[in-house]
Design an enzyme around this catalytic site. Structure first.
Site, PDB file in Angstrom:
ATOM      1  N   GLY A  12       0.872  -1.155  -0.078  1.00  0.00           N
ATOM      2  CA  GLY A  12       0.211  -0.085   0.164  1.00  0.00           C
ATOM      3  C   GLY A  12       0.863   1.267  -0.073  1.00  0.00           C
ATOM      4  O   GLY A  12       0.412   2.285   0.426  1.00  0.00           O
ATOM      5  N   THR A  13       2.018   1.116  -0.540  1.00  0.00           N
ATOM      6  CA  THR A  13       2.583   2.576  -0.689  1.00  0.00           C
ATOM      7  C   THR A  13       2.142   3.191  -1.617  1.00  0.00           C
ATOM      8  O   THR A  13       2.164   4.713  -1.261  1.00  0.00           O
ATOM      9  CB  THR A  13       4.480   2.384  -1.051  1.00  0.00           C
ATOM     10  N   ARG A  66     -15.267 -17.735  -8.939  1.00  0.00           N
ATOM     11  CA  ARG A  66     -14.752 -16.499  -9.274  1.00  0.00           C
ATOM     12  C   ARG A  66     -15.900 -15.495  -9.791  1.00  0.00           C
ATOM     13  O   ARG A  66     -15.919 -14.328  -9.358  1.00  0.00           O
ATOM     14  CB  ARG A  66     -14.082 -16.851 -10.538  1.00  0.00           C
ATOM     15  N   ASN A 108      -5.055   2.365 -13.385  1.00  0.00           N
ATOM     16  CA  ASN A 108      -3.925   1.522 -12.846  1.00  0.00           C
ATOM     17  C   ASN A 108      -2.593   1.935 -12.932  1.00  0.00           C
ATOM     18  O   ASN A 108      -2.097   2.709 -13.835  1.00  0.00           O
ATOM     19  CB  ASN A 108      -4.103   0.395 -13.794  1.00  0.00           C
ATOM     20  N   HIS A 110       1.427   0.660 -13.248  1.00  0.00           N
ATOM     21  CA  HIS A 110       2.080  -0.236 -13.625  1.00  0.00           C
ATOM     22  C   HIS A 110       3.416  -0.106 -13.531  1.00  0.00           C
ATOM     23  O   HIS A 110       4.046   1.135 -14.189  1.00  0.00           O
ATOM     24  CB  HIS A 110       1.655  -0.781 -14.924  1.00  0.00           C
ATOM     25  N   ASP A 151      -3.190  -4.435 -19.240  1.00  0.00           N
ATOM     26  CA  ASP A 151      -2.241  -3.320 -19.381  1.00  0.00           C
ATOM     27  C   ASP A 151      -2.291  -2.601 -20.499  1.00  0.00           C
ATOM     28  O   ASP A 151      -1.414  -2.192 -21.196  1.00  0.00           O
ATOM     29  CB  ASP A 151      -0.944  -3.708 -18.912  1.00  0.00           C
ATOM     30  N   GLU A 178       9.971   5.218  -5.531  1.00  0.00           N
ATOM     31  CA  GLU A 178      10.175   6.380  -5.091  1.00  0.00           C
ATOM     32  C   GLU A 178      10.302   7.731  -6.080  1.00  0.00           C
ATOM     33  O   GLU A 178      10.040   8.733  -6.157  1.00  0.00           O
ATOM     34  CB  GLU A 178      11.686   6.414  -4.682  1.00  0.00           C
ATOM     35  N   ALA A 180       9.256   7.519  -9.347  1.00  0.00           N
ATOM     36  CA  ALA A 180       8.127   7.655 -10.635  1.00  0.00           C
ATOM     37  C   ALA A 180       6.708   7.257  -9.966  1.00  0.00           C
ATOM     38  O   ALA A 180       5.843   8.258  -9.872  1.00  0.00           O
ATOM     39  CB  ALA A 180       8.152   6.650 -11.668  1.00  0.00           C
TER      40      ALA A 180
HETATM   41  C1  GAR Z   1       3.638  -1.167  -7.235  1.00  0.00           C
HETATM   42  O1  GAR Z   1       4.974  -1.547  -7.799  1.00  0.00           O
HETATM   43  C2  GAR Z   1       2.605  -1.374  -8.407  1.00  0.00           C
HETATM   44  O2  GAR Z   1       2.843  -0.649  -9.676  1.00  0.00           O
HETATM   45  C3  GAR Z   1       2.626  -2.821  -8.936  1.00  0.00           C
HETATM   46  O3  GAR Z   1       2.528  -3.345  -7.681  1.00  0.00           O
HETATM   47  C4  GAR Z   1       3.205  -2.679  -6.601  1.00  0.00           C
HETATM   48  C5  GAR Z   1       2.234  -2.441  -5.475  1.00  0.00           C
HETATM   49  O4  GAR Z   1       3.071  -1.696  -4.240  1.00  0.00           O
HETATM   50  N1  GAR Z   1       1.349  -3.025  -9.659  1.00  0.00           N
HETATM   51  C6  GAR Z   1       1.476  -3.816 -10.759  1.00  0.00           C
HETATM   52  O5  GAR Z   1       2.455  -4.814 -10.720  1.00  0.00           O
HETATM   53  C7  GAR Z   1       0.329  -3.981 -11.354  1.00  0.00           C
HETATM   54  N2  GAR Z   1       0.453  -5.054 -12.675  1.00  0.00           N
HETATM   55  P1  GAR Z   1       2.236  -1.063  -3.221  1.00  0.00           P
HETATM   56  O6  GAR Z   1       1.388  -1.917  -2.463  1.00  0.00           O
HETATM   57  O7  GAR Z   1       3.271  -0.673  -2.043  1.00  0.00           O
HETATM   58  O8  GAR Z   1       1.594   0.301  -3.602  1.00  0.00           O
END
Ligand code: GAR
Length: 203
Positions: A12-13, A66, A108, A110, A151, A178, A180
């Site tokens: 969750g950052t 599902r 989203n 990515h 994506d 950090e 981007a």
């Molecule tokens: C992030 O790096 C995000 O870009 C990636 O998961 C991580 C979640 O980190 N998302 C994907 O790979 C989607 N395909 P976070 O929980 O610390 O935000």
């Protein structure tokens, strides 16, 4: 006021960057109506709760199949009447019905420069492992609208980040976050909240 639902699966950052952005007013005119995780153990839920946000878990484990999970997710999101759904590290394929109903209203983040290292099987650390294995010198992050592919939706923002000598997937992941991700996602939400980007009409 732009009402958003933030969907999360892990640390969750990116959610934290949104919470902080709303607090310090780099994101204007926006409120988080609900944070939804597919995973009860996600630290993102704790972050939401400690910021006194509504935080719920809808886990596929608690549903027969599902289809029922997908229905429950859609029903839960509908309850909050949000304008925008933000996938902030949500590692579940978005159900077709949700994409249809919220067409043009789901974004989203990515962790690569799409179209590199994206699509089925590319998520989280795997993206950075693949970038290092290919030997790219530049990677980055992308915020895009979500369509029915993986994506493949229209790109809203991208930022490049350099790969450094001796990087591991973990060090690269951290630098991409950090330099981007934590800037791009708040920036994208602010662009939408301030009307610089037009969302599809509500269905
Ligand atoms: C992030 O790096 C995000 O870009 C990636 O998961 C991580 C979640 O980190 N998302 C994907 O790979 C989607 N395909 P976070 O929980 O610390 O935000």
């Amino acid at each position: 006021m732009l009402k958003i639902a933030v969907l999360v699966s892990g640390g969750g950052t990116n959610l934290q960057a949104i919470i902080d952005g709303i607090k310090n007013r780099t994101i204007m005119n926006t409120e988080i109506s609900v944070v939804i995780s597919n995973n009860e153990g996600a630290f993102a839920l704790e972050r939401a709760r400690s910021s006194r946000l509504e935080a719920v878990c809808i886990s596929p484990k608690n549903y027969e199949d599902r289809e029922s999970f997908n229905e429950a997710l859609l029903k839960k999101i509908d309850e909050y009447n949000v304008d925008l759904i933000v996938l902030a590290g949500f590692l579940v394929k978005i159900p077709e019905k949700l994409v249809e109903k919220y067409e043009g209203r789901i974004i989203n983040i990515h962790p690569s420069l799409i179209p590199s290292f994206c699509g089925v099987g590319y998520y989280g650390l795997k993206v950075h492992e693949a970038a290092l294995a290919r030997g790219v010198k530049v990677t980055g992050a992308t915020v895009h609208f979500v369509d029915s592919g993986m994506d493949t939706g229209p790109i809203l923002l991208q930022k490049a980040v350099c790969v450094e000598e001796g990087d591991t997937p973990q060090t690269l992941q951290r630098r991409v976050m950090e330099q981007a991700e934590w800037q791009l996602l708040p920036q994208a939400i602010n662009m939408i909240a301030s009307g610089k980007v037009f969302l599809g009409s509500k269905k």
